[in-house]
Design a protein around this motif. Structure first.
Motif, PDB file in Angstrom:
ATOM      1  N   ASP A   1       0.817  -1.215   0.000  1.00  0.00           N
ATOM      2  CA  ASP A   1       0.000   0.000   0.000  1.00  0.00           C
ATOM      3  C   ASP A   1       0.853   1.268   0.000  1.00  0.00           C
ATOM      4  O   ASP A   1       0.330   2.378   0.009  1.00  0.00           O
TER       5      ASP A   1
ATOM      6  N   GLN B   1      -2.785  -3.679   4.253  1.00  0.00           N
ATOM      7  CA  GLN B   1      -3.841  -4.017   5.211  1.00  0.00           C
ATOM      8  C   GLN B   1      -4.195  -5.495   5.025  1.00  0.00           C
ATOM      9  O   GLN B   1      -5.243  -5.848   4.483  1.00  0.00           O
TER      10      GLN B   1
ATOM     11  N   GLY C   1     -10.588  -6.113   7.986  1.00  0.00           N
ATOM     12  CA  GLY C   1     -10.315  -4.958   7.134  1.00  0.00           C
ATOM     13  C   GLY C   1     -11.524  -4.230   6.592  1.00  0.00           C
ATOM     14  O   GLY C   1     -11.372  -3.337   5.740  1.00  0.00           O
TER      15      GLY C   1
ATOM     16  N   ASN D   1     -13.986  -3.870   2.179  1.00  0.00           N
ATOM     17  CA  ASN D   1     -13.104  -4.078   1.033  1.00  0.00           C
ATOM     18  C   ASN D   1     -12.249  -5.338   1.164  1.00  0.00           C
ATOM     19  O   ASN D   1     -11.512  -5.688   0.259  1.00  0.00           O
ATOM     20  N   SER D   2     -12.337  -6.039   2.283  1.00  0.00           N
ATOM     21  CA  SER D   2     -11.473  -7.206   2.516  1.00  0.00           C
ATOM     22  C   SER D   2     -12.076  -8.490   1.960  1.00  0.00           C
ATOM     23  O   SER D   2     -13.302  -8.664   1.944  1.00  0.00           O
TER      24      SER D   2
ATOM     25  N   PRO E   1      -6.907  -6.702   0.957  1.00  0.00           N
ATOM     26  CA  PRO E   1      -7.839  -5.799   0.296  1.00  0.00           C
ATOM     27  C   PRO E   1      -8.191  -6.316  -1.096  1.00  0.00           C
ATOM     28  O   PRO E   1      -7.325  -6.788  -1.825  1.00  0.00           O
TER      29      PRO E   1
ATOM     30  N   PHE F   1      -7.216  -2.029  -4.277  1.00  0.00           N
ATOM     31  CA  PHE F   1      -6.013  -1.471  -3.643  1.00  0.00           C
ATOM     32  C   PHE F   1      -5.341  -0.485  -4.578  1.00  0.00           C
ATOM     33  O   PHE F   1      -5.643  -0.416  -5.752  1.00  0.00           O
TER      34      PHE F   1
END
Length: 239
Positions: A124, A164, A184, A187-188, A236, A239
């Protein structure tokens, strides 16, 4: 409603170089499948076996989080940051390639195979200062429970990376059940990889070396249908 993707063990890419036998869950090197480029930020999941005394010569990486999880034998690592180390089953190793590194990996033992998972995660943050870390984990902490082995947080359990992402390993006796709550947010997603045995995740029966990705959900229901060991990789999806 939860969405999922199943990658059975026998559908993976396969390369046998004599000294190296590798199974690729996602497109890698000579294996290309447009439907298997990644699972969110999870870009590479290679299941590697290296013959005694053999290994990967010095080669470069940049802007990738590279995680190695040994399953059997002793893997020797050297890199351009001056690190020389050996990792074994029960260890986890992470490198942030960042602005660029060179490293090599070799089977330290001349007469035994080494087996390990090579995992690449998109970071990230780009162009960070390269870093190396490894950790010896307590194998007891995964017996019939989920042991966190990787996270985004330097002060949390396990090793950390620039993403993440959270990894957990469980080694369950037959009949043991648990739930995994995603950390997370919306979005995980979680990609499960079965190291051995049979595991039921959200109603899907999985066998040794099967992979199963689930997203658009906030938890997983997990039951060991036999004695089993498995890896959960939460990453994620965007990303």
């Amino acid at each position: 409603m939860a969405q999922s993707v199943l990658h059975q063990a026998g559908t993976r890419g396969h390369a046998n170089h004599g000294w190296l036998e590798s199974y690729h869950t996602f497109s890698f090197a000579g294996y290309y499948n447009a439907d298997r480029m990644n699972f969110g930020a999870l870009r590479v999941l290679n299941d590697d076996t290296v013959s005694g005394g053999m290994g990967f010569g010095k080669h470069p990486h940049d802007n990738m989080e590279i995680i190695s999880i040994p399953l059997e034998g002793d893997l020797e690592h050297q890199d351009s940051m001056g690190n020389v180390a050996v990792i074994r089953k029960g260890d986890i190793q992470a490198m942030s390639a960042g602005t660029g590194i060179y490293h090599s990996e070799k089977n330290k033992n001349p007469n035994e195979k080494v087996k390990f998972l090579q995992i690449w995660i998109y970071p990230d943050q780009k162009n960070v200062t390269p870093r190396y870390d490894q950790l010896t984990l307590s194998m007891d902490d995964r017996h019939n429970k989920l042991q966190q082995v990787l996270s985004p947080n330097k002060d949390d359990d396990g090793i950390w990376i620039y993403q993440q992402a959270w990894f957990h390993i469980g080694k369950f006796n037959k009949g043991i059940s648990t739930e995994y709550a995603l950390k997370g947010g919306a979005n995980s997603g979680v990609y499960a990889f079965i190291l051995n045995g049979q595991v039921n995740i959200n109603g899907q029966l999985l066998n040794t070396r099967d992979g199963f990705g689930v997203w658009d959900t906030d938890k997983l229901s997990i039951t060991a249908e036999s004695d089993a060991e498995f890896l959960l990789m939460e990453v994620p999806m965007k990303f």
